[in-house]
Design an enzyme around this catalytic site. Sequence first.
Site, PDB file in Angstrom:
ATOM      1  N   LYS A   1     -12.357  -2.406   6.254  1.00  0.00           N
ATOM      2  CA  LYS A   1     -11.464  -3.240   7.047  1.00  0.00           C
ATOM      3  C   LYS A   1     -11.955  -3.271   8.485  1.00  0.00           C
ATOM      4  O   LYS A   1     -12.334  -4.313   8.985  1.00  0.00           O
ATOM      5  CB  LYS A   1     -10.025  -2.709   6.993  1.00  0.00           C
ATOM      6  CG  LYS A   1      -9.511  -2.392   5.588  1.00  0.00           C
ATOM      7  CD  LYS A   1      -9.374  -3.623   4.718  1.00  0.00           C
ATOM      8  CE  LYS A   1      -9.147  -3.359   3.238  1.00  0.00           C
ATOM      9  NZ  LYS A   1      -8.091  -2.457   2.869  1.00  0.00           N
TER      10      LYS A   1
ATOM     11  N   TRP B   1       0.821  -1.220   0.000  1.00  0.00           N
ATOM     12  CA  TRP B   1       0.000   0.000   0.000  1.00  0.00           C
ATOM     13  C   TRP B   1       0.849   1.261   0.000  1.00  0.00           C
ATOM     14  O   TRP B   1       0.472   2.258  -0.617  1.00  0.00           O
ATOM     15  CB  TRP B   1      -0.997  -0.026   1.162  1.00  0.00           C
ATOM     16  CG  TRP B   1      -2.030  -1.091   0.963  1.00  0.00           C
ATOM     17  CD1 TRP B   1      -2.201  -2.217   1.721  1.00  0.00           C
ATOM     18  CD2 TRP B   1      -3.014  -1.180  -0.095  1.00  0.00           C
ATOM     19  NE1 TRP B   1      -3.221  -2.981   1.209  1.00  0.00           N
ATOM     20  CE2 TRP B   1      -3.743  -2.371   0.098  1.00  0.00           C
ATOM     21  CE3 TRP B   1      -3.346  -0.366  -1.183  1.00  0.00           C
ATOM     22  CZ2 TRP B   1      -4.778  -2.778  -0.751  1.00  0.00           C
ATOM     23  CZ3 TRP B   1      -4.376  -0.765  -2.031  1.00  0.00           C
ATOM     24  CH2 TRP B   1      -5.081  -1.948  -1.810  1.00  0.00           C
TER      25      TRP B   1
ATOM     26  N   ASP C   1      -2.057   6.412   6.323  1.00  0.00           N
ATOM     27  CA  ASP C   1      -3.065   5.485   5.806  1.00  0.00           C
ATOM     28  C   ASP C   1      -3.292   4.451   6.908  1.00  0.00           C
ATOM     29  O   ASP C   1      -2.477   3.566   7.124  1.00  0.00           O
ATOM     30  CB  ASP C   1      -2.551   4.812   4.525  1.00  0.00           C
ATOM     31  CG  ASP C   1      -3.527   3.771   3.984  1.00  0.00           C
ATOM     32  OD1 ASP C   1      -4.561   3.511   4.636  1.00  0.00           O
ATOM     33  OD2 ASP C   1      -3.248   3.216   2.903  1.00  0.00           O
TER      34      ASP C   1
HETATM   35  C1  LIG Z   1      -7.527  -1.877   1.586  1.00  0.00           C
HETATM   36  C2  LIG Z   1      -6.493  -0.836   1.718  1.00  0.00           C
HETATM   37  C3  LIG Z   1      -6.389   0.222   0.804  1.00  0.00           C
HETATM   38  C4  LIG Z   1      -7.289   0.356  -0.406  1.00  0.00           C
HETATM   39  O1  LIG Z   1      -8.604   0.524  -0.017  1.00  0.00           O
HETATM   40  P1  LIG Z   1      -9.768   0.731  -1.095  1.00  0.00           P
HETATM   41  O2  LIG Z   1     -10.896   1.162  -0.229  1.00  0.00           O
HETATM   42  O3  LIG Z   1      -9.987  -0.588  -1.757  1.00  0.00           O
HETATM   43  O4  LIG Z   1      -9.342   1.768  -2.044  1.00  0.00           O
HETATM   44  C5  LIG Z   1      -5.396   1.165   1.025  1.00  0.00           C
HETATM   45  N1  LIG Z   1      -4.560   1.084   2.061  1.00  0.00           N
HETATM   46  C6  LIG Z   1      -4.632   0.068   2.960  1.00  0.00           C
HETATM   47  C7  LIG Z   1      -3.676   0.039   4.106  1.00  0.00           C
HETATM   48  C8  LIG Z   1      -5.605  -0.915   2.813  1.00  0.00           C
HETATM   49  O5  LIG Z   1      -5.683  -1.916   3.706  1.00  0.00           O
END
Ligand SMILES: *Cc1c(COP(=O)(O)O)cnc(C)c1O
Length: 361
Positions: free
Chosen positions: A196, A102, A172
Amino acid sequence: MAKVYNFSAGPAVLPHEVLATAQAELLDWHGSGMSVMEMSHRGKEFMEIIHEAEQDLRELLQVPAGYKVLFLQGGASQQFSMVPLNLAPADGVIDVLDTGHWSKLAIKEAKRYTNVNVVASSADRNYAYVPTPETWQRSPNAAYFHYTSNETIGGLQYSDIPQVGDTPLVCDMSSDFLSREFDVSKYGLIYAGAQKNIGPSGLVVLIVREDLLGHAQPQTPTMLNYQIHADADSMYNTPATYPIYISGLVFKWLKAKGGVKGMQARNDEKAGLLYHAIDSSDGFYYSHIDAPFRSRMNVVFRLKDESLEDLFLSEAKKNGLVQLKGHRSVGGMRASIYNAMPIEGVKSLVHFMLDFARQHG
Ligand SMILES: *Cc1c(COP(=O)(O)O)cnc(C)c1O
């Protein structure tokens, strides 16, 4: 109804109580005669829902004054463009820590809008660790410092908050948001995709310091401009009303369960059980992540004998343990044990793993 423990990395398990409440309220929310899905986002009923969701989230994380909470769409991936467009000048530079899948995507996208300085990377050892701050090559004038607190795919978590002085810290936090306590005031901006550890997909939650708003690059599309959404309290256009409603129910569930502190204790216990099972298997199972950086949300592990992995997955499924396959880029197994995964689910998985190792070791 089939009862399974769902270890999916996302969209992921939601608290059973939340789903039951949503079911009970599906056709008629609080005597309104309407489903939340049918309501005007500007009506008083939905305004109450979004307002309470924000207040509960602020309470859970003790968000200080001077921060906006935004409920946006486009997932966490869209933030890979929005953050640089809004916080960095085109001729400026940002600092980014590379800890895996990511972070790499965040870096790739940010390069379209500004200059990117990768302060350090753990690619040399297949992202098994987080480089120590002493090795970071920071730029003197970075517009912000970006990192990923939990690499969902690699199974790597960074619990420390980077000390970056006056540089705004951007994180993030998609896959460990609300899983442990942290000090919001250390951050300039936090974003987390909902699917998540918050609620259904279709929603991304942001906490942003107000002084960082209003500096977007001139070509920034209206829909990608934080200021526009902040001024309209996430109501510039139609927000993801149903995901916001479910997330609000999750926030109430968290409060009833002892808040983030309560979750942290439970999450530590759950992860402890799983890693103990892995480490005490005489190498039958192993984790390639250095111990201090093992994720407490996404437990990634492999079998020494890779030819047993398909059998492991199919036998696990027969035992009601589903979605354990690791990401295609990493292989092996991944047990995602977010807030809503009950400890019984983890105990059931550990029990199965011990049995499987006994039979095939
Ligand atoms: C799942 C995830 C993303 C991407 O998320 P989307 O909602 O599918 O765009 C980005 N960063 C992390 C750490 C993730 O777990």
